[in-house]
Design an enzyme around this catalytic site. Structure first.
Site, PDB file in Angstrom:
ATOM      1  N   LEU A 229       0.786  -1.248   0.022  1.00 28.02           N
ATOM      2  CA  LEU A 229       0.050   0.191   0.148  1.00 28.02           C
ATOM      3  C   LEU A 229       0.907   1.240  -0.112  1.00 28.02           C
ATOM      4  O   LEU A 229       1.553   1.501   0.767  1.00 28.02           O
ATOM      5  CB  LEU A 229      -0.810   0.137   1.341  1.00 28.02           C
ATOM      6  CG  LEU A 229      -1.834  -1.250   1.370  1.00 28.02           C
ATOM      7  CD1 LEU A 229      -2.453  -1.124   2.745  1.00 28.02           C
ATOM      8  CD2 LEU A 229      -2.803  -1.328   0.385  1.00 28.02           C
ATOM      9  N   GLU A 230       0.593   2.036  -1.080  1.00 26.31           N
ATOM     10  CA  GLU A 230       1.511   3.223  -1.248  1.00 26.31           C
ATOM     11  C   GLU A 230       0.388   4.460  -1.233  1.00 26.31           C
ATOM     12  O   GLU A 230      -0.472   4.484  -2.160  1.00 26.31           O
ATOM     13  CB  GLU A 230       2.352   3.662  -2.388  1.00 26.31           C
ATOM     14  CG  GLU A 230       2.944   4.979  -2.109  1.00 26.31           C
ATOM     15  CD  GLU A 230       3.676   5.089  -3.424  1.00 26.31           C
ATOM     16  OE1 GLU A 230       3.517   6.745  -3.552  1.00 26.31           O
ATOM     17  OE2 GLU A 230       4.271   4.386  -4.229  1.00 26.31           O
ATOM     18  N   LEU A 231      -0.041   5.225  -0.087  1.00 29.24           N
ATOM     19  CA  LEU A 231      -1.066   5.834   0.158  1.00 29.24           C
ATOM     20  C   LEU A 231      -0.986   7.508   0.054  1.00 29.24           C
ATOM     21  O   LEU A 231      -1.728   8.004   0.664  1.00 29.24           O
ATOM     22  CB  LEU A 231      -1.706   5.554   1.346  1.00 29.24           C
ATOM     23  CG  LEU A 231      -1.990   3.928   1.524  1.00 29.24           C
ATOM     24  CD1 LEU A 231      -2.447   3.464   2.988  1.00 29.24           C
ATOM     25  CD2 LEU A 231      -2.652   3.554   0.471  1.00 29.24           C
TER      26      LEU A 231
END
Length: 462
Positions: A229-231
């Site tokens: 997850l790159e948020l």
């Protein structure tokens, strides 16, 4: 009649393209095909998988003249910047180069009479949920290493950039990739969540908002799928008193406003030592005023529209809130004729007299606005750099490498830069902390994310 997804172009608000959502029967076939294809694909030698990856890369690069204006229509990036193929090539070629060694078994020879090693098996079916802001680069970070590692890949691209998924599919088809190893699908959020909850996906990589990441986690809960997850980010820069000022100004202006500020690792807030503050701000403003806001299909345009009107409205709201709380705007937006309320066209803005009670200094803007704040020392800068829910990158501008390392050790971030920003080095792991998410992309660690360890403990002498 099936439901469709429309690409609303930020250039003029028109429907640029429209595609039907996959039916449940079509999605079931995609998943079944991916599972069948993956078993055979994983048995192929790494060298063979590398050749397919390079052939697809070549096919993708050959499409670039068509891709560049297509991207301008879809998400607004000016054609003068030529697309994303330079980074796509760099990242793909690096992952191909290191694959044999990075995926090799780890062998242990300290016990005579035993053969002991840990093998890296592919996780299986990988779902890539890709964003619109760097639609090729963010997707390739997972697609290529996942395939090289022996996984099959299903790509669900953002609605704003649906045609990017089709370009990937054409490239892999041109490369002769076996059927089912890579598939592109058009899905709604609800369909994506249902797919994750089905247990058919072994790993999902998502790049997007914190709210989107939480939705992904909830959807996959209980399936034991691994997550990447790159948020997002609120990436800070700190300009020390000993910085090369012209270098810092040129690179930080570009880091703040390239791609209209729509970059997870773009510069969103800047802290400058008080002894150089006026010099830095003057140079930063002078360079910012040189941007040309306009139609991204025009070669003269250096700043295109934001991808959607609502994104521009959020940046306008953040800026207005900062001004109400005492910030000062240094750019006369009336000099940018295309900047009009209710449109996706937004002039760059530089704010001073900012503080951390303002949203623009703590919450992600993802647009062409940056706050610049005066600090007295490293000790004052570090807590301010850390005062954000995000932690993707941070940059330090100084001639003192030891100082940069010492400051970097204290900053809560995934990557520490010195005298550069807004760049992914494929040899270095791409990761983040806090609400930026979890997981790893690129580098050797990126392959670890896309494989699972399997131990062999063989007693050969009895």
């Amino acid at each position: 009649m099936s439901e469709t997804v429309k690409i609303i172009s930020p250039v003029d608000g028109s429907v640029y393209a429209e595609r039907p959502l996959a039916s449940q029967a079509e999605l079931d076939r995609v998943v079944a095909t991916a599972k069948r294809a993956q078993a055979d694909w994983a048995r192929r030698p790494i060298a063979e998988r590398n050749r397919f990856a390079l052939a697809a890369l070549e096919a993708l690069v050959a499409m670039n003249d068509e891709i560049v204006p297509e991207l301008a229509w879809q998400m607004g990036r000016p054609v003068r910047y030529g697309g994303e193929m330079g980074g796509v090539q760099e990242r793909t070629r690096y992952m191909v180069e290191i694959a044999e060694s990075a995926l090799a078994p780890e062998r242990y020879t300290d016990k005579p009479g035993f053969t002991r090693y840990v093998k890296k098996d592919p996780v299986g079916v990988v779902l890539v949920v890709a964003p619109w802001n760097y639609p090729f680069l963010t997707a390739v970070n997972t697609i290529m290493p996942a395939l090289i590692a022996g996984n099959s890949v299903i790509l669900k691209h953002a609605a704003q950039t649906l045609l990017v998924g089709e370009r990937f599919a054409k490239a892999f088809q041109a490369a002769g990739l076996p059927d089912g190893v890579f598939q592109n699908v058009v899905l709604s959020h609800a369909q994506t969540e249902a797919l994750l909850g089905s247990g058919a996906i072994d790993h999902v990589n998502f790049t997007g908002s914190v709210a989107g990441g939480r939705a992904i986690e909830r959807a996959a809960a209980g399936t034991f799928a691994s997550l990447g997850l790159e948020l997002g980010g609120k990436d800070p820069a700190y300009v020390r008193a000993d910085a090369d000022m012209q270098h810092a100004i040129a690179n930080l202006v570009d880091g703040a406003f390239y791609n209209t500020g729509q970059c997870c690792c773009g510069i969103e807030r800047i802290y400058v030592h008080e002894s150089r503050f006026d010099e830095f701000v003057e140079g930063f403003v002078d360079l910012t005023k040189q941007y040309v806001l306009g139609n991204p299909l025009d070669q003269a345009t250096t700043l295109g529209p934001m991808a959607q009107v609502r994104f521009a409205d959020w940046v306008r709201e953040q800026t207005a809130e900062a001004l109400r709380k005492g910030a000062k705007a240094l750019i006369d937006t009336s000099a940018f004729a295309m900047d009009k309320p209710g449109t996706a066209y937004l002039a760059p803005q530089v704010l001073i007299d900012v503080n951390h009670q303002m949203s623009v200094m703590r919450e992600e803007s993802f647009g062409p606005v940056v706050g610049i704040m005066k600090v007295r020392s490293d000790e004052e800068a570090v807590p301010l750099m850390n005062d954000s829910p995000y932690g993707l990158t941070a940059s330090i501008w100084t001639r003192d490498e030891d100082a940069a390392i010492a400051i970097g050790d204290q900053v809560e971030t995934g990557t520490v830069f010195m005298n550069r920003c807004d760049y992914l080095d494929p040899a270095l792991v791409w990761t983040g902390v806090k609400e930026t998410g979890r997981g790893a992309a690129l580098s050797r660690q990126g392959f670890d994310t896309l494989t699972r360890p399997k131990s062999y403990h063989l007693r050969v002498a009895i």
